[in-house]
Structure formats: C-alpha cells, structure tokens
Write a protein that holds these residues in place. Structure first.
Motif, PDB file in Angstrom:
ATOM      1  N   LEU A 101     -12.167  -5.755  -8.969  1.00 25.43           N
ATOM      2  CA  LEU A 101     -12.786  -4.981 -10.043  1.00 25.43           C
ATOM      3  C   LEU A 101     -11.762  -3.968 -10.551  1.00 25.43           C
ATOM      4  CD1 LEU A 101     -15.065  -4.047 -11.829  1.00 25.43           C
ATOM      5  CD2 LEU A 101     -16.108  -2.919  -9.858  1.00 25.43           C
ATOM      6  N   VAL A 102     -11.385  -4.110 -11.807  1.00 23.51           N
ATOM      7  CA  VAL A 102     -10.396  -3.234 -12.434  1.00 23.51           C
ATOM      8  C   VAL A 102     -11.159  -2.107 -13.131  1.00 23.51           C
ATOM      9  CG1 VAL A 102      -8.419  -3.097 -13.987  1.00 23.51           C
ATOM     10  CG2 VAL A 102      -8.893  -5.232 -12.755  1.00 23.51           C
ATOM     11  N   VAL A 103     -10.919  -0.890 -12.672  1.00 27.46           N
ATOM     12  CA  VAL A 103     -11.789   0.235 -13.020  1.00 27.46           C
ATOM     13  C   VAL A 103     -11.192   1.098 -14.126  1.00 27.46           C
ATOM     14  CG1 VAL A 103     -12.898   2.316 -12.107  1.00 27.46           C
ATOM     15  CG2 VAL A 103     -12.818   0.222 -10.732  1.00 27.46           C
ATOM     16  N   SER A 104     -12.038   1.408 -15.092  1.00 29.87           N
ATOM     17  CA  SER A 104     -11.648   2.194 -16.261  1.00 29.87           C
ATOM     18  C   SER A 104     -11.558   3.676 -15.931  1.00 29.87           C
ATOM     19  CB  SER A 104     -12.687   1.979 -17.374  1.00 29.87           C
ATOM     20  OG  SER A 104     -12.483   2.872 -18.440  1.00 29.87           O
ATOM     21  N   VAL A 105     -10.580   4.358 -16.534  1.00 25.08           N
ATOM     22  CA  VAL A 105     -10.449   5.814 -16.386  1.00 25.08           C
ATOM     23  C   VAL A 105     -10.370   6.538 -17.719  1.00 25.08           C
ATOM     24  CG1 VAL A 105      -9.345   5.656 -14.115  1.00 25.08           C
ATOM     25  CG2 VAL A 105      -7.917   5.702 -16.177  1.00 25.08           C
ATOM     26  N   ASP A 106     -10.227   5.788 -18.829  1.00 28.85           N
ATOM     27  CA  ASP A 106      -9.965   6.411 -20.129  1.00 28.85           C
ATOM     28  C   ASP A 106     -10.394   5.438 -21.229  1.00 28.85           C
ATOM     29  OD1 ASP A 106      -8.882   7.509 -22.453  1.00 28.85           O
ATOM     30  OD2 ASP A 106      -6.992   8.080 -21.502  1.00 28.85           O
ATOM     31  N   LEU A 139      -7.265  -2.648 -20.892  1.00 24.50           N
ATOM     32  CA  LEU A 139      -7.826  -3.103 -19.619  1.00 24.50           C
ATOM     33  C   LEU A 139      -8.559  -4.426 -19.825  1.00 24.50           C
ATOM     34  CD1 LEU A 139      -9.823  -0.869 -17.119  1.00 24.50           C
ATOM     35  CD2 LEU A 139     -10.554  -3.174 -17.680  1.00 24.50           C
ATOM     36  N   MET A 140      -9.359  -4.482 -20.873  1.00 24.54           N
ATOM     37  CA  MET A 140     -10.120  -5.694 -21.134  1.00 24.54           C
ATOM     38  C   MET A 140      -9.215  -6.866 -21.489  1.00 24.54           C
ATOM     39  SD  MET A 140     -13.164  -4.929 -20.420  1.00 24.54           S
ATOM     40  CE  MET A 140     -13.937  -6.439 -21.012  1.00 24.54           C
ATOM     41  N   GLU A 141      -8.146  -6.586 -22.196  1.00 21.15           N
ATOM     42  CA  GLU A 141      -7.183  -7.630 -22.538  1.00 21.15           C
ATOM     43  C   GLU A 141      -6.553  -8.205 -21.267  1.00 21.15           C
ATOM     44  OE1 GLU A 141      -3.032  -8.084 -25.130  1.00 21.15           O
ATOM     45  OE2 GLU A 141      -4.322  -6.335 -25.418  1.00 21.15           O
ATOM     46  N   LEU A 142      -6.358  -7.350 -20.273  1.00 19.53           N
ATOM     47  CA  LEU A 142      -5.762  -7.808 -19.017  1.00 19.53           C
ATOM     48  C   LEU A 142      -6.727  -8.677 -18.218  1.00 19.53           C
ATOM     49  CD1 LEU A 142      -3.516  -5.895 -16.584  1.00 19.53           C
ATOM     50  CD2 LEU A 142      -5.625  -6.868 -15.682  1.00 19.53           C
TER      51      LEU A 142
END
Length: 256
Positions: free
Chosen positions: A34-39, A46-49
């Motif tokens: 799970l890749v977590v958003s900070v900004d 992030l979504m592109e990744l």
C-alpha cells in the motif's frame, strides 16, 4: 505472502529504482504493498506509479506534518476515494513532535480525513507522534470507529494500543520494533492480538535490523515479521498469515 501495509514508493529515492524494488519484493514473497499519500499535490504522481501494477494500491490524504500545503476537503477526498486503486484515507493524524502550537489547522485536517473516511467507508491510516491523547480524543469525537483503520508505525504505549483497538483500529509495526532500544514497543508487539496486527516498512524510512541506517524498501518487511515472531515465540509463518489476512480484511477494496 507478506504484505507491506505502509510504504512510500513514490518518493524519488525509491521511485527511481522501482523495477529493482519490485523484483526484490518478489524474491522475498512480498506480494502486495500500500503506497501511502502524504500530499495532494504529489498524489497524481503516486497514482501514476501504482496504476500499472496489480499488486500496488494507494491511499489519499495529507500528512499532519505538512504545514503549508493544499488542504484537502471532504468532497475532494471522497471524489478520489472512488478510484478503484484507492483503498484508504490518509495518512492523517496528529504530530506535535516538530511543530509548535497553535496547531488548530492540524486538528481540523485530521477531522476532515475522519469525516471522509466515514462517508466513503474506507479505513483510515493514522499517524500519531507526541500527540496520543488528542489523537484518541478526536477519533472518539468524530466516531472514527465507523470506518476503522490502522495506527501506522505504532510507537505508543499498550494503553494507547488498547484505546485504538476499542475504536476498531489495527496496530501496525514497522522496523522500529527490531531496534534494541525499543523495549516498550516490543512489549506491545507481544500483547497485541494476532487478529489486530499489521506489518509495514514506512519505507524509505526506518529500515529494520540488520539494515538499520540504510534505505528501506517493501522487500524488508519480512524482517519485521521475523522480529514479531521471535518476540511472541511463534513461527514467522503465523505472523505472515495473520498480518496478510488482516490487511485484506481491513483494506477490503483490494479484493473487491
């Protein structure tokens, strides 16, 4: 398989080596992250990744440590929460370690995320540092238990863990649990019920022993599981199976 329930693969120091990291994850049987958003400004990247990879998922939110950034609204978070790849709201919470009062903006941001979590039905990812009393108080006031979630990179006392679990939250352990000095946290890791436990890297930070001081990545989450197994006197497989089952139960949209 193992699951890394919290990482930041979109951070530049990891993103530039993504193919290598994904290969190391496969080698260590880390089947999901799970890749977590900070900004919010970095969220599109992030979504592109994550979008091309079936085993990578995302959250949407703004870290409490980020002071002068675009503030998310409930409506904005709800809009992004509809994306099939977005399985959680956050990370959010309170962090009084570096910042000084007045921090009303931080507490209001936390409330915004909780409200978006309740309305979307997606679980919360909560960060708390030097602010556990206020964190739990706001969780209760805003009825965070409706959607539930996880206390990520947990470093607090057993009493805080109990309060969070009573509010329908899981407790997630990072590489800190492997540090020799983390005796209080290790006691918590022994006591948290297996059905409320998650593991994470919080990479690129907090690499576990024996990689402490080096750059962390999701493939190293296995060392967190090994330490918890050692502390509890159980097999690594038991920690693996429980933490993975808990992840898919909490972040149920992953398998939707």
């Amino acid at each position: 398989m193992f699951v890394d329930s919290h990482c930041h693969l979109n951070f530049p120091e990891l993103a530039k080596n993504l193919d290598d990291i994904l290969d190391k994850m496969r080698q260590n049987q880390v089947g999901c992250a799970l890749v977590v958003s900070v900004d919010m400004d970095d969220w599109p990247g992030l979504m592109e990744l994550v979008r091309p990879h079936s085993h990578l998922f995302a959250s949407v939110g703004v870290h409490p440590d980020y002071e002068k950034v675009t503030e998310p609204t409930v409506e904005e978070l709800l809009k992004h929460a509809q994306d099939p790849k977005v399985v959680a709201i956050g990370e959010t919470g309170l962090d009084y370690y570096r910042l000084q009062e007045p921090l009303d903006w931080q507490r209001e941001r936390f409330r915004t995320h909780i409200r978006a979590s309740r309305e979307s039905g997606l679980p919360l990812i909560i960060h708390t540092r030097s602010a556990s009393a206020d964190t739990i108080a706001i969780m209760r006031e805003e009825q965070a238990q409706i959607a539930g979630g996880v206390m990520h990179c947990f470093t607090e006392t057993w009493e805080v863990a109990q309060a969070a679990m009573e509010l329908n939250f899981y407790i997630s352990f990072s590489g800190i649990v492997t540090f020799k000095s983390a005796t209080q946290l290790q006691e918590v890791a022994q006591r948290v019920p297996l059905d409320r436990l998650l593991i994470e890297t919080d990479s690129p930070f907090l690499a576990p022993v024996p990689y402490r001081g080096k750059m962390n990545n999701p493939s190293l989450v296995i060392h967190v599981a090994e330490k918890i197994a050692e502390l509890r006197g159980i097999s690594v497989k038991e920690v693996e199976e429980a933490s993975t089952e808990n992840f898919f139960k909490l972040f149920s949209k992953v398998r939707a």
